[in-house]
Design an enzyme around this catalytic site. Structure first.
Site, PDB file in Angstrom:
ATOM      1  N   CYS A   7      21.914  13.079  13.478  1.00 55.21           N
ATOM      2  CA  CYS A   7      21.441  12.055  12.637  1.00 55.21           C
ATOM      3  C   CYS A   7      23.206  11.114  11.759  1.00 55.21           C
ATOM      4  CB  CYS A   7      20.780  11.610  11.756  1.00 55.21           C
ATOM      5  SG  CYS A   7      19.476  12.376  12.783  1.00 55.21           S
ATOM      6  N   HIS A  23      21.351   5.287   8.276  1.00 57.03           N
ATOM      7  CA  HIS A  23      20.885   5.911   9.294  1.00 57.03           C
ATOM      8  C   HIS A  23      19.492   5.417   9.163  1.00 57.03           C
ATOM      9  CE1 HIS A  23      18.685   8.408  12.024  1.00 57.03           C
ATOM     10  NE2 HIS A  23      18.656   9.204  10.798  1.00 57.03           N
ATOM     11  N   ASN A  69      13.170   6.024  14.507  1.00 57.15           N
ATOM     12  CA  ASN A  69      14.420   6.639  14.909  1.00 57.15           C
ATOM     13  C   ASN A  69      15.065   7.610  15.606  1.00 57.15           C
ATOM     14  OD1 ASN A  69      16.119   8.964  13.949  1.00 57.15           O
ATOM     15  ND2 ASN A  69      14.845   9.857  12.698  1.00 57.15           N
TER      16      ASN A  69
END
Length: 339
Positions: free
Chosen positions: A119, A258, A289
């Protein structure tokens, strides 16, 4: 004496995206994990997420995002010197996904490689792109984050099934008269790398398990452990990036972290003492996500909702499996011509 190449400052010239087509509400997830829509929203802020069609790949999504980014920057594939694909869900070790994107857009001579930093992959890529341009190795770099995490998620895993999603985002990083990308604050807490893992056939390598019993690899994480690490550690990365850029939190206009968890995002903003007027990206609410794709996707959404932020200072922070992290202050891309 070896001659040194002369580089330049750099900035983000444009952003392009691909949003997966299938909008999946919490109600479609909860039964398999014995949960509720309310529980998911309270824990993560996620209301919906997007899954890609079965026949759509990481390279397909990355290609679409890259083409839009080039179009918005008024550049062609011939202008691209380097393509960096940040992804943990491209399912092949070789050839690289980046070379697939290069072929698809017609940048057949561009250097192309994949980057595995989970990520944080996008912010790692931004740091690399800046340094490539500063060192004179490249003039224009495409940084692409593309993930199809639905292919690597167990729909019955209560710790992950409701979190992850699919999508892609890309930016063109190019030369600039001014400093448009600050120094990168990055690193890892690698002693905690087992907090997020992906199962592998290697787990079965020394066993007598028949091939038919070997499970497809899925992402597994210790949710509470990762949450605590992010809440107590990652805001320091953002503060360091602000310090390295030589500015104060009050100089920021936007925060694009993020999109892991809304509670983590809000905690980070509070810890860094960001002023209330700083716009905070919360794309996670509707898109989940998307790992390395989450920051450019969130950036695009924020600019669509707040066009006055084009060209303004923003803090980017990525963090994830490894446990790795990276952040930098950037100028958000200018308003595309003819927008």
């Amino acid at each position: 004496m070896i001659k040194e190449s002369a580089g330049s400052n750099s900035s983000i010239l444009s952003v392009g995206i691909y949003r997966a087509t299938n909008l999946v509400p919490n109600s479609a997830i909860v039964e398999k994990i014995d949960s509720t829509d309310e529980w998911i929203q309270q824990r993560t802020g996620i209301e919906t997420r997007r899954f890609a069609d079965k026949n759509v790949s990481v390279v397909d999504m990355g290609t679409a995002a890259a083409k839009q980014a080039l179009d918005r920057a008024k550049l062609t594939a011939a202008d691209v010197d380097v393509i960096i694909l940040a992804s943990i869900t491209y399912p092949h070790q070789t050839p690289s996904g980046a070379s697939g994107i290069a072929a698809n857009i017609g940048a057949n001579k561009a250097a192309a490689f994949d980057l595995s930093a989970a990520c944080a992959g996008f912010t790692y890529g931004i740091g690399l792109a800046k340094d490539l341009i500063k060192g004179g190795t490249a003039k224009h770099v495409l940084v692409v984050g593309s993930e199809k995490i639905s292919d690597f998620t167990n729909p019955t895993d209560r710790a992950t099934a409701f979190i992850f999603a699919d999508g892609a985002g890309a930016v063109v990083v190019g030369p600039s008269d001014e400093i448009g990308i600050g120094p990168t604050a990055w690193g890892s807490d690698s002693d905690q790398r087992d907090a997020i893992t992906m199962s592998s056939w290697l787990d079965y390598k020394d066993t007598d398990a028949p091939a038919s019993s070997i499970a497809w690899p899925d992402i597994v994480q210790e949710g509470q452990r990762v949450f605590r690490w992010a809440v107590f550690s990652v805001s320091k990365v953002g503060s360091k990036a602000i310090e390295l850029a030589g500015i104060k939190p009050s100089d920021l206009k936007a925060f694009v972290p993020h999109q892991a968890n809304l509670r983590i995002i809000e905690s980070m903003a509070k810890d860094m003492k960001l002023p209330a007027e700083v716009q905070i990206a919360d794309d996670i609410r509707t898109n989940g996500n998307t790992s390395a794709a989450s920051i450019p996707l969130a950036m695009d959404t924020l600019l669509a909702e707040h066009p006055e932020l084009h060209g303004k200072n923003a803090l980017l922070v990525g963090f994830g499996a490894g446990l790795v992290y990276a952040g930098q202050v950037v100028e958000l891309p200018p308003l595309p011509v003819n927008s």
